[in-house]
Design an enzyme around this catalytic site. Structure first.
Site, PDB file in Angstrom:
ATOM      1  N   ASP A  66       0.841  -1.199   0.000  1.00 51.63           N
ATOM      2  CA  ASP A  66       0.000   0.000   0.000  1.00 51.63           C
ATOM      3  C   ASP A  66       0.881   1.256   0.000  1.00 51.63           C
ATOM      4  OD1 ASP A  66      -1.960   1.918   0.455  1.00 51.63           O
ATOM      5  OD2 ASP A  66      -3.001   0.742   1.967  1.00 51.63           O
ATOM      6  N   HIS A 123      -9.617  -1.455  -7.772  1.00 51.23           N
ATOM      7  CA  HIS A 123      -9.369  -0.240  -6.980  1.00 51.23           C
ATOM      8  C   HIS A 123      -8.383   0.702  -7.677  1.00 51.23           C
ATOM      9  CE1 HIS A 123      -9.117   2.159  -3.315  1.00 51.23           C
ATOM     10  NE2 HIS A 123      -7.798   2.063  -3.334  1.00 51.23           N
TER      11      HIS A 123
HETATM   12  C1  HEM Z   1      -4.016   2.646  -4.460  1.00 49.63           C
HETATM   13  C2  HEM Z   1      -5.617  -0.060  -0.770  1.00 49.63           C
HETATM   14  C3  HEM Z   1      -8.838   3.396   0.352  1.00 49.63           C
HETATM   15  C4  HEM Z   1      -7.020   6.200  -3.135  1.00 49.63           C
HETATM   16  C5  HEM Z   1      -4.192   1.614  -3.580  1.00 49.63           C
HETATM   17  C6  HEM Z   1      -3.486   0.359  -3.620  1.00 49.63           C
HETATM   18  C7  HEM Z   1      -3.924  -0.385  -2.585  1.00 49.63           C
HETATM   19  C8  HEM Z   1      -4.920   0.377  -1.886  1.00 49.63           C
HETATM   20  C9  HEM Z   1      -3.455  -1.781  -2.191  1.00 49.63           C
HETATM   21  C10 HEM Z   1      -2.431  -0.059  -4.674  1.00 49.63           C
HETATM   22  C11 HEM Z   1      -1.033   0.326  -4.311  1.00 49.63           C
HETATM   23  C12 HEM Z   1      -0.795   1.790  -4.179  1.00 49.63           C
HETATM   24  O1  HEM Z   1      -0.594   2.516  -5.171  1.00 49.63           O
HETATM   25  O2  HEM Z   1      -0.825   2.238  -3.035  1.00 49.63           O
HETATM   26  C13 HEM Z   1      -6.635   0.643  -0.154  1.00 49.63           C
HETATM   27  C14 HEM Z   1      -7.379   0.170   0.989  1.00 49.63           C
HETATM   28  C15 HEM Z   1      -8.290   1.146   1.295  1.00 49.63           C
HETATM   29  C16 HEM Z   1      -8.101   2.224   0.353  1.00 49.63           C
HETATM   30  C17 HEM Z   1      -7.164  -1.160   1.691  1.00 49.63           C
HETATM   31  C18 HEM Z   1      -9.306   1.188   2.395  1.00 49.63           C
HETATM   32  C19 HEM Z   1      -9.247   0.445   3.493  1.00 49.63           C
HETATM   33  C20 HEM Z   1      -8.632   4.446  -0.514  1.00 49.63           C
HETATM   34  C21 HEM Z   1      -9.357   5.684  -0.475  1.00 49.63           C
HETATM   35  C22 HEM Z   1      -8.840   6.476  -1.458  1.00 49.63           C
HETATM   36  C23 HEM Z   1      -7.793   5.731  -2.118  1.00 49.63           C
HETATM   37  C24 HEM Z   1     -10.466   6.038   0.523  1.00 49.63           C
HETATM   38  C25 HEM Z   1      -9.213   7.895  -1.849  1.00 49.63           C
HETATM   39  C26 HEM Z   1     -10.405   8.399  -1.731  1.00 49.63           C
HETATM   40  C27 HEM Z   1      -6.030   5.491  -3.768  1.00 49.63           C
HETATM   41  C28 HEM Z   1      -5.220   6.026  -4.839  1.00 49.63           C
HETATM   42  C29 HEM Z   1      -4.358   5.001  -5.233  1.00 49.63           C
HETATM   43  C30 HEM Z   1      -4.670   3.858  -4.391  1.00 49.63           C
HETATM   44  C31 HEM Z   1      -5.273   7.446  -5.393  1.00 49.63           C
HETATM   45  C32 HEM Z   1      -3.304   5.058  -6.349  1.00 49.63           C
HETATM   46  C33 HEM Z   1      -3.995   4.778  -7.671  1.00 49.63           C
HETATM   47  C34 HEM Z   1      -3.032   4.812  -8.844  1.00 49.63           C
HETATM   48  O3  HEM Z   1      -2.455   3.772  -9.172  1.00 49.63           O
HETATM   49  O4  HEM Z   1      -2.898   5.890  -9.445  1.00 49.63           O
HETATM   50  N1  HEM Z   1      -5.068   1.595  -2.518  1.00 49.63           N
HETATM   51  N2  HEM Z   1      -7.094   1.885  -0.503  1.00 49.63           N
HETATM   52  N3  HEM Z   1      -7.699   4.495  -1.521  1.00 49.63           N
HETATM   53  N4  HEM Z   1      -5.677   4.190  -3.520  1.00 49.63           N
HETATM   54 FE1  HEM Z   1      -6.436   3.016  -2.080  1.00 49.63          FE
END
Ligand code: HEM
Length: 398
Positions: free
Chosen positions: A213, A306
């Site tokens: 993450d 996601h």
């Molecule tokens: C990407 C998990 C909530 C925005 C990711 C990734 C994971 C992840 C595993 C892929 C690796 C990375 O680039 O970090 C989660 C989990 C969440 C959560 C477990 C809730 C428990 C959110 C929320 C937002 C968000 C609430 C914004 C409103 C993003 C963004 C990326 C991302 C902007 C990068 C996307 C890209 O590749 O450009 N998240 N996330 N996430 N997440 Fe989340």
């Protein structure tokens, strides 16, 4: 590390007068093997045009504290409160015991301690009503939200982070001592990441779903970070060197996540669990290929994944994520996963133009929503830092 010499009488004597005078009185002598403790003595500067704790490499432990001002608080109350809390933070972050610290030994290992202040709507209205940005209010309602008051809102935020849990706890207590006559604690949300030394430094963390993450995130020191967090050449920040924090407490249902096999788990995000590589690539930082199709003609990274839904083709919509895991001991029934999740903290110059559109897309469609539920939500304006002798937010008082 300092060793107490002189037995219980010596220790008792220094507790009243503080560490500095104890040193002068010769009650302690330095540990000759002090180098072994170099890590605990690492500091992050407190003073500067910007507050620490935003672009700072995330420390292992965090405590996010929401305080509410007592009824009748005035601009002067806030000024006095910020003055004393800034003094405390300036000392503690540099490994010095603040005034009135009765456990000065606990201040000796700052362990990269940072204390970051954020203003809720009420504080900013008292301090600088005319500077109050439109986005400083509760976020719009999202259909996935199941928000609870006990994790939401707040007049003043203290984000306390360090590599040592003991350091966080002591800093928090010292700040509380000086805040208690004018504020009440609304909530405390504790989070953790990997401990220093347990993984290669500088890498992304893993969350409690086991996912890598934090991969796609603007890096401090880059133009992208300046634009995203401080509005340089993008959405202008509400005040120079200020930014905004969105804190969402997102519960993760590990019991139902347990029922899902690895391919389905990877499909929900669009990345591999082993190393965080996109499903179209072979290493974590490789660009995902959103156009790639599998043998049956379906996209390799699903439409509901996601990373597809959270990615923005619009640079002004980006955010800087600085999340922590939480796991509340003793919550839930034996054998069940309990109260675990993510303290999703994101920094951006303008909440309405950056965070909200991403969250709206995720609200409409995101496979991760199957196992995640936002239960807390708060927005804070993060004021610029201060110079020595000043206090956080002082530029807004002039
Ligand atoms: C990407 C998990 C909530 C925005 C990711 C990734 C994971 C992840 C595993 C892929 C690796 C990375 O680039 O970090 C989660 C989990 C969440 C959560 C477990 C809730 C428990 C959110 C929320 C937002 C968000 C609430 C914004 C409103 C993003 C963004 C990326 C991302 C902007 C990068 C996307 C890209 O590749 O450009 N998240 N996330 N996430 N997440 Fe989340």
């Amino acid at each position: 590390r300092l060793l107490a010499a002189g037995g219980a009488a010596g220790v008792g004597a220094v507790s009243a007068v503080g560490l500095e005078s104890a040193r002068r009185a010769g009650a302690f002598r330095p540990d000759p093997d002090a180098d072994r403790w170099a890590h605990g003595r690492d500091t992050v500067a407190f003073h500067g045009p910007r507050q620490a704790g935003v672009g700072t490499t995330p420390q292992a432990f965090a405590s996010f504290v929401g305080l509410d001002l007592h009824a009748g608080a005035t601009r002067d109350t806030v000024r006095r409160l910020l003055t004393v809390l800034s003094d405390d933070a300036a000392a503690l972050t540099q490994g010095r015991a603040p005034l009135g610290d009765q456990e000065p030994w606990l201040a000796q290992n700052p362990s990269r301690l940072t204390v970051t202040f954020g203003f809720g709507p009420r504080v900013l209205a008292l301090v600088a009503g005319d500077l109050r940005p439109d986005w400083l209010r509760p976020l719009p309602r999202f259909s996935v939200d199941r928000l609870e008051d006990r994790w939401s809102g707040g007049d003043l935020l203290l984000q306390i982070c360090a590599e040592d849990r003991l350091t966080v706890s002591h800093a928090q207590r010292m700040l509380f001592k000086d805040a208690r006559s004018t504020t009440a604690v609304r909530w405390i949300q504790e989070g953790f990441r990997h401990t220093v030394g347990s993984t290669a430094s500088g890498g992304s963390m893993r969350n409690l779903f086991g996912q890598v993450d934090g991969t796609v995130n603007p890096a401090p020191g880059t133009e992208e970070f300046e634009r995203v967090v401080y509005g340089r050449g993008g959405c202008p920040a509400w005040v120079e060197d200020g930014t905004a924090l969105v804190l969402r407490r997102i519960a993760m249902d590990l019991d139902t996540w347990d029922e899902v096999d690895t391919p389905a788990r990877e499909d929900s995000v669009g990345r591999r669990l082993t190393d965080g590589a996109p499903l179209t690539g072979s290493s974590e930082h490789e660009e995902p290929d959103f156009a790639a199709k599998g043998p049956l003609g379906f996209p390799v990274i699903a439409g509901y994944a996601h990373i597809r839904r959270s990615r923005t083709g619009n640079p002004p919509e980006q955010i800087h994520r600085r999340a922590y895991n939480y796991d509340v001991p003793g919550a839930g029934v034996p054998g069940a996963a309990g109260d675990v999740g993510l303290l999703f903290a994101s920094y951006q110059a303008d909440v309405d133009r950056q965070f909200v559109p991403i969250q709206q897309r995720l609200d409409e469609l995101d496979m991760l929503n199957t196992w995640t539920t936002p239960v807390g939500s708060a927005v804070f304006a993060v004021p610029p830092g201060c110079t020595e002798g000043g206090f956080v937010g002082d530029v807004l008082f002039d």
